[in-house]
Design an enzyme around this catalytic site. Structure first.
Site, PDB file in Angstrom:
ATOM      1  N   GLU A  23      41.509  42.244   5.096  1.00 24.79           N
ATOM      2  CA  GLU A  23      41.133  40.904   4.656  1.00 24.79           C
ATOM      3  C   GLU A  23      41.129  39.944   5.839  1.00 24.79           C
ATOM      4  O   GLU A  23      42.198  39.420   6.215  1.00 24.79           O
ATOM      5  CB  GLU A  23      42.134  40.385   3.620  1.00 24.79           C
ATOM      6  N   LYS A  79      46.863  35.730  -7.644  1.00 24.32           N
ATOM      7  CA  LYS A  79      47.684  34.740  -6.927  1.00 24.32           C
ATOM      8  C   LYS A  79      48.476  33.909  -7.945  1.00 24.32           C
ATOM      9  O   LYS A  79      48.837  34.434  -8.992  1.00 24.32           O
ATOM     10  CB  LYS A  79      46.812  33.889  -6.000  1.00 24.32           C
ATOM     11  N   SER A 115      36.531  36.532  -0.159  1.00 23.54           N
ATOM     12  CA  SER A 115      35.323  35.986  -0.780  1.00 23.54           C
ATOM     13  C   SER A 115      34.333  37.044  -1.257  1.00 23.54           C
ATOM     14  O   SER A 115      33.126  36.829  -1.260  1.00 23.54           O
ATOM     15  CB  SER A 115      34.634  34.985   0.161  1.00 23.54           C
ATOM     16  N   HIS A 158      50.265  40.336   2.004  1.00 29.75           N
ATOM     17  CA  HIS A 158      49.082  39.473   1.902  1.00 29.75           C
ATOM     18  C   HIS A 158      49.176  38.387   2.984  1.00 29.75           C
ATOM     19  O   HIS A 158      50.280  37.920   3.300  1.00 29.75           O
ATOM     20  CB  HIS A 158      49.015  38.836   0.506  1.00 29.75           C
ATOM     21  N   GLU A 208      48.697  35.369   2.888  1.00 29.88           N
ATOM     22  CA  GLU A 208      49.410  34.156   2.454  1.00 29.88           C
ATOM     23  C   GLU A 208      50.929  34.356   2.560  1.00 29.88           C
ATOM     24  O   GLU A 208      51.660  33.423   2.892  1.00 29.88           O
ATOM     25  CB  GLU A 208      48.980  33.787   1.018  1.00 29.88           C
ATOM     26  N   ASN A 247      43.491  40.019  -7.415  1.00 28.24           N
ATOM     27  CA  ASN A 247      44.725  39.361  -6.970  1.00 28.24           C
ATOM     28  C   ASN A 247      44.678  37.948  -7.539  1.00 28.24           C
ATOM     29  O   ASN A 247      44.004  37.074  -7.011  1.00 28.24           O
ATOM     30  CB  ASN A 247      44.762  39.335  -5.430  1.00 28.24           C
ATOM     31  N   GLY A 249      39.234  32.990   0.407  1.00 32.80           N
ATOM     32  CA  GLY A 249      39.164  31.740  -0.337  1.00 32.80           C
ATOM     33  C   GLY A 249      38.254  30.698   0.293  1.00 32.80           C
ATOM     34  O   GLY A 249      38.269  29.534  -0.095  1.00 32.80           O
TER      35      GLY A 249
HETATM   36  P1  PGA Z   1      39.372  35.544  -2.270  1.00 30.33           P
HETATM   37  O1  PGA Z   1      40.856  36.131  -2.009  1.00 30.33           O
HETATM   38  O2  PGA Z   1      38.597  36.645  -2.945  1.00 30.33           O
HETATM   39  O3  PGA Z   1      39.566  34.358  -3.141  1.00 30.33           O
HETATM   40  O4  PGA Z   1      38.808  35.221  -0.918  1.00 30.33           O
HETATM   41  C1  PGA Z   1      41.055  37.461  -1.630  1.00 30.33           C
HETATM   42  C2  PGA Z   1      42.520  37.699  -1.387  1.00 30.33           C
HETATM   43  O5  PGA Z   1      43.197  36.809  -0.845  1.00 30.33           O
HETATM   44  O6  PGA Z   1      43.062  38.776  -1.724  1.00 30.33           O
END
Ligand code: PGA
Length: 250
Positions: free
Chosen positions: A167, A11, A212, A95, A97, A9, A173
């Protein structure tokens, strides 16, 4: 047997040149990927570049979001047909976000899941709890609520046509990963909750872990019985790191 699925992903990251380099690196390393299906979810504006560079390879691609509308006066939105026009096979829906920063509700996410599925895209349904929710012991209730919105709209069988990405928000992140045991416990509880409605869907549906996941922890996480892949943010932006995750499943 569920085939592991590793999805990047990206982003809102990358440029035409960095994406070109990243995809060249991924393609060059795909010979070592033995058991996982590999997907990259790109910003919509780069879909043409991505489809051109990946067509004929064994890396699939998809979007990070889609509109519930088919077409019309919806400034800034991307439809399922537009994603399909560039041969996308997947699309991320819900997601965290999108849920937290853009106010997407369980019902809207369920609608996006339905629109994607009906159009022939495979939706990757993101679910997961905040730190506060985990600390107050409602992790599985939150995940169940998010999944039940989809079941109510599309029926339980529809879940098998998508992928679920668990998640935990506190792990996204942040560099703080759920331990393999913590993640497995939640994945198993999610599968059990689905099995109560339909055992064969629960057996089939792939549940990715996200938050992460990186080259260093992927193997342990992916070795857990109910973890069927990963949704990878930061570590999907470097070919070497992403490939280390793609080659991690046994
Ligand atoms: P990350 O993001 O691996 O940077 O923690 C995962 C995601 O938001 O899909």
């Amino acid at each position: 047997m569920r085939k592991p699925i590793i999805a990047g992903n990206w982003k809102m990251n990358g440029s035409r040149s960095s994406i070109k380099e990243l995809l060249e690196g991924i393609k060059a390393g795909m010979g070592d990927v033995k058991s996982a299906e590999v997907v990259v979810c790109a910003p919509a504006i780069y879909m043409a570049d991505v489809s051109e560079q990946l067509s004929g390879s064994n890396v699939a691609w998809g979007g990070q979001n889609l509109s519930t509308e088919a077409k019309g006066a919806f400034t800034g939105e991307t439809s399922a047909d537009m994603l399909l026009d560039f041969k996308s096979e997947y699309v991320i829906v819900g997601h965290s976000e999108r849920r937290t920063l853009y106010g997407e509700t369980d019902e809207l996410v369920a609608e996006k899941f339905e629109v994607a599925r009906k159009a022939g895209l495979t939706p990757i349904l993101c679910i997961g709890e905040s730190l506060e929710e985990r600390e107050s012991g409602v992790t599985i209730d939150v995940c169940a609520r998010q999944i039940n919105a989809v079941i109510e709209k599309s029926g339980v069988k529809a879940l098998a046509e998508g992928v679920i990405a668990y998640e935990p928000i506190w792990a996204i992140g942040t560099g703080v990963t759920a331990t393999p045991e913590q993640a497995q416990e939640t994945h198993a509880a999610i599968r059990k909750m689905i099995a109560e409605k339909d055992a064969s869907v629960a057996e089939q549906v792939r549940i990715q872990y996200g938050g992460s996941m990186n080259a260093g922890n992927a193997k342990e996480l992916l070795a857990m019985e109910d973890i069927d892949g990963g949704l990878i943010g930061g570590a999907s932006l470097k070919a070497e790191d992403f490939l280390a995750i793609c080659t991690a499943p046994a």
